[in-house]
Scaffold this active site. Structure first.
Site, PDB file in Angstrom:
ATOM      1  N   ALA A   1       3.700  -0.018 -35.800  1.00  0.00           N
ATOM      2  CA  ALA A   1       4.478   0.934 -35.006  1.00  0.00           C
ATOM      3  C   ALA A   1       3.563   1.514 -33.933  1.00  0.00           C
ATOM      4  O   ALA A   1       2.335   1.479 -34.069  1.00  0.00           O
ATOM      5  CB  ALA A   1       5.004   2.038 -35.909  1.00  0.00           C
TER       6      ALA A   1
ATOM      7  N   GLU B   1      -1.600   1.862 -42.665  1.00  0.00           N
ATOM      8  CA  GLU B   1      -1.093   3.212 -42.356  1.00  0.00           C
ATOM      9  C   GLU B   1      -1.933   4.308 -42.988  1.00  0.00           C
ATOM     10  O   GLU B   1      -2.009   5.428 -42.483  1.00  0.00           O
ATOM     11  CB  GLU B   1       0.361   3.359 -42.829  1.00  0.00           C
ATOM     12  CG  GLU B   1       1.377   2.567 -42.028  1.00  0.00           C
ATOM     13  CD  GLU B   1       1.617   1.160 -42.554  1.00  0.00           C
ATOM     14  OE1 GLU B   1       0.772   0.641 -43.317  1.00  0.00           O
ATOM     15  OE2 GLU B   1       2.648   0.577 -42.199  1.00  0.00           O
TER      16      GLU B   1
ATOM     17  N   GLU C   1       5.702  -5.425 -41.820  1.00  0.00           N
ATOM     18  CA  GLU C   1       7.022  -5.110 -42.382  1.00  0.00           C
ATOM     19  C   GLU C   1       8.127  -5.892 -41.670  1.00  0.00           C
ATOM     20  O   GLU C   1       9.084  -6.336 -42.299  1.00  0.00           O
ATOM     21  CB  GLU C   1       7.263  -3.595 -42.292  1.00  0.00           C
ATOM     22  CG  GLU C   1       6.356  -2.832 -43.257  1.00  0.00           C
ATOM     23  CD  GLU C   1       6.346  -1.328 -43.006  1.00  0.00           C
ATOM     24  OE1 GLU C   1       6.166  -0.915 -41.853  1.00  0.00           O
ATOM     25  OE2 GLU C   1       6.528  -0.565 -43.979  1.00  0.00           O
TER      26      GLU C   1
ATOM     27  N   GLY D   1       3.983  -1.792 -39.325  1.00  0.00           N
ATOM     28  CA  GLY D   1       5.346  -2.211 -39.004  1.00  0.00           C
ATOM     29  C   GLY D   1       5.424  -3.688 -38.633  1.00  0.00           C
ATOM     30  O   GLY D   1       6.467  -4.322 -38.823  1.00  0.00           O
TER      31      GLY D   1
HETATM   32  N1  CAA Z   1       0.045   1.569 -31.501  1.00  0.00           N
HETATM   33  C1  CAA Z   1      -0.274   1.840 -30.225  1.00  0.00           C
HETATM   34  N2  CAA Z   1      -1.255   1.201 -29.568  1.00  0.00           N
HETATM   35  C2  CAA Z   1      -1.947   0.252 -30.232  1.00  0.00           C
HETATM   36  C3  CAA Z   1      -1.677  -0.070 -31.563  1.00  0.00           C
HETATM   37  C4  CAA Z   1      -0.615   0.627 -32.205  1.00  0.00           C
HETATM   38  N3  CAA Z   1      -0.240   0.346 -33.471  1.00  0.00           N
HETATM   39  N4  CAA Z   1      -2.539  -1.017 -31.963  1.00  0.00           N
HETATM   40  C5  CAA Z   1      -3.314  -1.294 -30.909  1.00  0.00           C
HETATM   41  N5  CAA Z   1      -2.964  -0.524 -29.861  1.00  0.00           N
HETATM   42  C6  CAA Z   1      -3.569  -0.497 -28.514  1.00  0.00           C
HETATM   43  C7  CAA Z   1      -4.907   0.223 -28.521  1.00  0.00           C
HETATM   44  O1  CAA Z   1      -4.725   1.618 -28.426  1.00  0.00           O
HETATM   45  C8  CAA Z   1      -5.570  -0.378 -27.315  1.00  0.00           C
HETATM   46  O2  CAA Z   1      -5.030   0.236 -26.173  1.00  0.00           O
HETATM   47  P1  CAA Z   1      -6.036   0.742 -24.992  1.00  0.00           P
HETATM   48  O3  CAA Z   1      -6.603  -0.536 -24.446  1.00  0.00           O
HETATM   49  O4  CAA Z   1      -5.116   1.445 -24.052  1.00  0.00           O
HETATM   50  O5  CAA Z   1      -7.056   1.598 -25.648  1.00  0.00           O
HETATM   51  C9  CAA Z   1      -5.065  -1.822 -27.314  1.00  0.00           C
HETATM   52  O6  CAA Z   1      -3.874  -1.819 -28.101  1.00  0.00           O
HETATM   53  C10 CAA Z   1      -6.038  -2.812 -27.943  1.00  0.00           C
HETATM   54  O7  CAA Z   1      -6.397  -2.351 -29.232  1.00  0.00           O
HETATM   55  P2  CAA Z   1      -7.917  -2.224 -29.743  1.00  0.00           P
HETATM   56  O8  CAA Z   1      -8.820  -1.931 -28.592  1.00  0.00           O
HETATM   57  O9  CAA Z   1      -7.948  -1.275 -30.882  1.00  0.00           O
HETATM   58  O10 CAA Z   1      -8.159  -3.725 -30.218  1.00  0.00           O
HETATM   59  P3  CAA Z   1      -9.176  -4.244 -31.352  1.00  0.00           P
HETATM   60  O11 CAA Z   1      -9.132  -5.725 -31.264  1.00  0.00           O
HETATM   61  O12 CAA Z   1     -10.483  -3.540 -31.239  1.00  0.00           O
HETATM   62  O13 CAA Z   1      -8.530  -3.779 -32.756  1.00  0.00           O
HETATM   63  C11 CAA Z   1      -6.702  -3.500 -34.347  1.00  0.00           C
HETATM   64  C12 CAA Z   1      -7.328  -4.341 -33.193  1.00  0.00           C
HETATM   65  C13 CAA Z   1      -7.589  -3.604 -35.585  1.00  0.00           C
HETATM   66  C14 CAA Z   1      -5.354  -4.099 -34.619  1.00  0.00           C
HETATM   67  C15 CAA Z   1      -6.603  -2.028 -33.889  1.00  0.00           C
HETATM   68  O14 CAA Z   1      -5.958  -1.964 -32.631  1.00  0.00           O
HETATM   69  C16 CAA Z   1      -5.785  -1.174 -34.845  1.00  0.00           C
HETATM   70  O15 CAA Z   1      -6.293  -0.762 -35.868  1.00  0.00           O
HETATM   71  N6  CAA Z   1      -4.517  -0.885 -34.487  1.00  0.00           N
HETATM   72  C17 CAA Z   1      -3.662  -0.025 -35.287  1.00  0.00           C
HETATM   73  C18 CAA Z   1      -3.121  -0.748 -36.500  1.00  0.00           C
HETATM   74  C19 CAA Z   1      -2.292   0.196 -37.355  1.00  0.00           C
HETATM   75  O16 CAA Z   1      -2.787   1.191 -37.848  1.00  0.00           O
HETATM   76  N7  CAA Z   1      -0.999  -0.127 -37.539  1.00  0.00           N
HETATM   77  C20 CAA Z   1      -0.083   0.678 -38.339  1.00  0.00           C
HETATM   78  C21 CAA Z   1       0.710   1.613 -37.455  1.00  0.00           C
HETATM   79  S1  CAA Z   1       1.690   2.753 -38.377  1.00  0.00           S
HETATM   80  C22 CAA Z   1       3.087   1.913 -38.829  1.00  0.00           C
HETATM   81  O17 CAA Z   1       3.259   0.754 -38.539  1.00  0.00           O
HETATM   82  C23 CAA Z   1       4.104   2.722 -39.624  1.00  0.00           C
HETATM   83  C24 CAA Z   1       5.280   1.950 -40.189  1.00  0.00           C
HETATM   84  O18 CAA Z   1       5.326   1.622 -41.346  1.00  0.00           O
HETATM   85  C25 CAA Z   1       6.502   1.700 -39.373  1.00  0.00           C
END
Ligand code: CAA
Length: 259
Positions: A67, A133, A113, A110
């Site tokens: 998400a 998460e 999911e 998400g």
């Molecule tokens: N939401 C918004 N933006 C996101 C994102 C997310 N879930 N995941 C990545 N991005 C964005 C980053 O902010 C970054 O943007 P900027 O360039 O503007 O800074 C861009 O995408 C690239 O990401 P990274 O620089 O972090 O890339 P990386 O290769 O170093 O890392 C990753 C990759 C491990 C996937 C890391 O991006 C990450 O941990 N992302 C979040 C994953 C996460 O926590 N997902 C769960 C979300 S909560 C959810 O999903 C609830 C539900 O049940 C519905």
């Protein structure tokens, strides 16, 4: 079909539609807008008689990294209740046609999911599945604690949900989460091959069979068996069933019409 965050090709292959999440800079993060577009596209394709299967994919680096975390900033419980994002997920869950996920790179939160709502999953060797998460002091909210646990069992689900561990495509295959792992250049092609295998058959029988398999997750064994039996009898109401049996007896290929 024109959308801002997804690309839709209703005839990507014969009778097979492709939905590609297209928000690469954010690793295909599933904002409310992205999810709304996926829902609308799937609903339209589900009602389109020329489409018999739908493939959902992202790009090589990410199916979807979850998400949109930035949309969560400043939100309280009542805001989340009012936004009611999960009604969208419930609509996607009700898709009647086979839904195949073609996954490469990250399928997190998400994203994982959404993959699990699909009926079958083809992954590239680079795919990573996770429910991270817990890093945000939240937990999965779109089925991650339920569908993941049913797919991979309690031990691994706990490790992924509580410790935030990502699993590789090969681990996901071994755990029963996905159908197949292929080299990265082949994951979409492989999803099309699987979809083609299904589109050969009667759409009536495929729909009733999909419904019945899904019922296994919602009922006791006896209730599920009763549901299955009714759908089994329902198949006999179709012209396709007559054709399928006759074609076998005549030793010729069947021609199904979806009626
Ligand atoms: N939401 C918004 N933006 C996101 C994102 C997310 N879930 N995941 C990545 N991005 C964005 C980053 O902010 C970054 O943007 P900027 O360039 O503007 O800074 C861009 O995408 C690239 O990401 P990274 O620089 O972090 O890339 P990386 O290769 O170093 O890392 C990753 C990759 C491990 C996937 C890391 O991006 C990450 O941990 N992302 C979040 C994953 C996460 O926590 N997902 C769960 C979300 S909560 C959810 O999903 C609830 C539900 O049940 C519905």
């Amino acid at each position: 079909m024109e959308f801002k965050y997804i690309l839709v090709t209703p005839q990507y292959a014969e009778e097979i539609a492709l939905i590609q999440i297209n928000r690469p800079k954010e690793l295909n993060a599933l904002s409310l807008e992205v999810m709304g577009e996926i829902r609308d596209a799937i609903k339209t394709l589900d009602n389109d008689k020329s489409v018999k299967a739908i493939i959902l994919t992202g790009n090589e680096k990410a199916f979807a990294a979850g998400a949109d975390i930035k949309q969560m900033q400043g939100k309280g419980a009542i805001d989340m209740l009012a936004i009611d994002q999960f009604t969208t997920w419930d609509t996607i869950k009700r898709t009647k046609k086979p839904l195949i996920a073609a996954v490469s790179g990250f399928a997190l939160g998400g994203g994982c999911e959404l993959v699990m709502i699909c009926d079958m999953i083809i992954a590239s060797e680079t795919a990573k599945f996770g429910q991270p998460e817990i890093n945000l002091a939240i937990m999965p909210g779109a089925g991650g604690t339920q569908r993941l646990t049913r797919a991979v069992g309690k031990a691994l689900a706990m490790e992924m949900v509580l410790a935030g561990r990502f699993i590789t495509a090969h681990e996901a295959l071994q755990a029963g989460l996905i159908n197949k792992v292929v080299p990265v250049e082949l994951y979409l092609e492989e999803a099309v091959i699987l979809a083609k295998q299904i589109t050969r058959f009667s759409t009536v029988a495929v729909q009733l069979a999909k419904e019945s398999v899904n019922q296994a997750f919602n009922s006791t064994l006896d209730e599920g068996l009763a549901f299955e039996r009714k759908n089994f009898y329902m198949c006999y109401a179709s012209e396709d069933q007559k054709e399928g049996v006759q074609a076998f007896v005549d030793k010729r290929p069947a021609k199904f019409i979806g009626k």
